[in-house]
Design an enzyme around this catalytic site. Structure first.
Site, PDB file in Angstrom:
ATOM      1  N   LYS A 191     -13.341  -6.372  -6.984  1.00 12.73           N
ATOM      2  CA  LYS A 191     -14.293  -5.287  -7.226  1.00 12.73           C
ATOM      3  C   LYS A 191     -13.626  -4.113  -7.934  1.00 12.73           C
ATOM      4  O   LYS A 191     -14.282  -3.265  -8.499  1.00 12.73           O
ATOM      5  CB  LYS A 191     -14.962  -4.833  -5.921  1.00 12.73           C
ATOM      6  CG  LYS A 191     -14.082  -4.892  -4.693  1.00 12.73           C
ATOM      7  CD  LYS A 191     -14.936  -4.847  -3.416  1.00 12.73           C
ATOM      8  CE  LYS A 191     -14.078  -5.120  -2.200  1.00 12.73           C
ATOM      9  NZ  LYS A 191     -14.813  -5.265  -0.966  1.00 12.73           N
TER      10      LYS A 191
ATOM     11  N   LYS B  51       0.829  -1.218   0.000  1.00  7.76           N
ATOM     12  CA  LYS B  51       0.000   0.000   0.000  1.00  7.76           C
ATOM     13  C   LYS B  51       0.855   1.256   0.000  1.00  7.76           C
ATOM     14  O   LYS B  51       0.439   2.285  -0.532  1.00  7.76           O
ATOM     15  CB  LYS B  51      -0.955  -0.006   1.192  1.00  7.76           C
ATOM     16  CG  LYS B  51      -2.103  -0.970   1.024  1.00  7.76           C
ATOM     17  CD  LYS B  51      -3.226  -0.693   2.014  1.00  7.76           C
ATOM     18  CE  LYS B  51      -4.389  -1.641   1.796  1.00  7.76           C
ATOM     19  NZ  LYS B  51      -5.372  -1.574   2.890  1.00  7.76           N
TER      20      LYS B  51
ATOM     21  N   LYS C  93      -7.819 -13.285  -9.356  1.00  4.55           N
ATOM     22  CA  LYS C  93      -8.938 -13.300  -8.416  1.00  4.55           C
ATOM     23  C   LYS C  93     -10.044 -12.317  -8.838  1.00  4.55           C
ATOM     24  O   LYS C  93      -9.733 -11.248  -9.360  1.00  4.55           O
ATOM     25  CB  LYS C  93      -8.380 -12.880  -7.046  1.00  4.55           C
ATOM     26  CG  LYS C  93      -9.175 -13.371  -5.863  1.00  4.55           C
ATOM     27  CD  LYS C  93      -8.443 -13.031  -4.571  1.00  4.55           C
ATOM     28  CE  LYS C  93      -9.367 -12.314  -3.635  1.00  4.55           C
ATOM     29  NZ  LYS C  93      -8.768 -11.872  -2.394  1.00  4.55           N
TER      30      LYS C  93
END
Ligand code: TRP
Length: 339
Positions: free
Chosen positions: A205, A120, A202
């Site tokens: 969203k 991140k 995977k």
């Protein structure tokens, strides 16, 4: 009610979900569906991790709306707020308080090793804030404050759970048995749902191709279309095998929704084409998600109802979590004026 639960001593399961967007079919089959199933068997704590979401500075109005929507989704899932603790993290101040204390029992080097922090930091290089760094100690507080026995987590959160265990063991080593040391919960079937457009990655969203993922709130016609355009292969035989990632993924989804194993699916679809199979998978998914979507549509307009359940959940969560926090404060030497 609580005393009864204490007497039976069911194991406590805890998990939280970030309110970043509407969950996908992957989130549902990999986590949420199991939450519902577990809520009968275990003493459960499920929450919306809105404080964790702050680490990437979401748009305020979006965070507020999505937090309420995620909470409503947990209710629509069928979790019973009388039986399970269902809450929004920021409504329960004990979490942030315990996380501060745990920060003082976590080494800088341990937190710096977290893979997700490193990833991140790269992705949000303009905003590497301390919250991002301390994210795992807040997660440890979420877990330890309820004396959780089991935590269902995906692969990406395993390292954080391991850190929570280390913090608990360290703290117990200094002060005696304060925290239950949590174990990862390995579900019956760790369904990993892949993208419908690229079945080697995977289902996510954040995928830029809207056909790649199914949202739990997609309507039946949208679901049919997405499965129709799912990537398969040219063999035209429904069987689970290496190199057939697209069909393997559809079989996994179908199996999760119907309970049929791969052999049974192969038998049922022998001699049939992918068109028939895709239509059957879409139908099974529609039926699986129908109660969730219908319940959600029923309650989402009723803001007062949602707010009242959230308030009740927070009260329940505060009552239970305060016991641990009180113990911790005493152990570490904070002066408690009420004693
Ligand atoms: N960090 C988790 C995620 O992004 C969410 C989370 C917050 C969580 N607190 C937790 C998960 C405690 C399990 C236990 O998926």
């Amino acid at each position: 009610m609580e005393n009864q639960q204490d007497a039976v001593r069911k194991k406590r399961v805890l998990s939280l979900i970030q309110p970043t967007s509407v969950p996908t079919l992957g989130n549902y089959l990999g986590a949420l569906k199991n939450w519902k199933d577990m809520s009968d068997e275990y003493d459960c704590v499920f929450g919306v991790a809105d404080l964790h979401a702050l680490t990437v500075r979401p748009e305020p109005a979006a965070l507020r709306r999505q937090s309420a929507e995620m909470f409503a989704l947990l209710i629509a899932l069928g979790l019973d707020p009388e039986k399970s603790i269902v809450f929004i993290q920021s409504h329960v101040h004990t979490h942030a308080e315990l996380s501060w204390i745990l920060n003082c029992y976590t080494q800088f080097g341990e937190a710096a090793r977290m893979t997700q922090f490193k990833e991140k930091s790269q992705k949000h290089s303009d905003n590497i804030n301390i919250g991002l760094f301390a994210y795992p100690t807040l997660m440890a507080a979420d877990i330890l404050i309820y004396q959780s026995d089991l935590v269902p987590v995906g692969a990406d959160q395993k390292q954080h759970l391991e850190l929570a265990r280390n913090i608990a063991e360290r703290f117990n080593g200094i002060y005696g048995n304060v925290f239950t040391v949590p174990e990862p919960f390995i579900g019956k079937k760790g369904a990993k749902v892949m993208s419908l457009q690229d079945p080697t990655s995977k289902m996510s969203k954040s995928d830029t191709n809207p056909k790649a993922s199914v949202s739990v709130l997609d309507t039946p016609d949208v679901i049919v279309k997405k499965f129709k355009s799912a990537v398969t292969d040219s063999e035209a035989v429904v069987r689970y095998a290496d190199g057939k990632d697209g069909i393997n993924n559809l079989m996994t989804i179908y199996s999760c929704c119907t309970g049929l194993d791969y052999d049974a699916i192969e038998r049922d679809f022998s001699g049939k084409g992918y068109g028939d199979f895709k239509a059957a998978v879409a139908e099974a998914v529609i039926e699986e998600l129908r109660p969730l979507r219908e319940n959600y549509e029923k309650i989402i307009g009723d803001k007062a109802y949602i707010a009242s359940l959230a308030a009740k959940g927070a009260e329940f969560a505060l009552r239970v979590s305060s016991r641990t926090l009180g113990k911790v404060k005493k152990k570490v030497g904070l002066y408690l004026a009420d004693k």
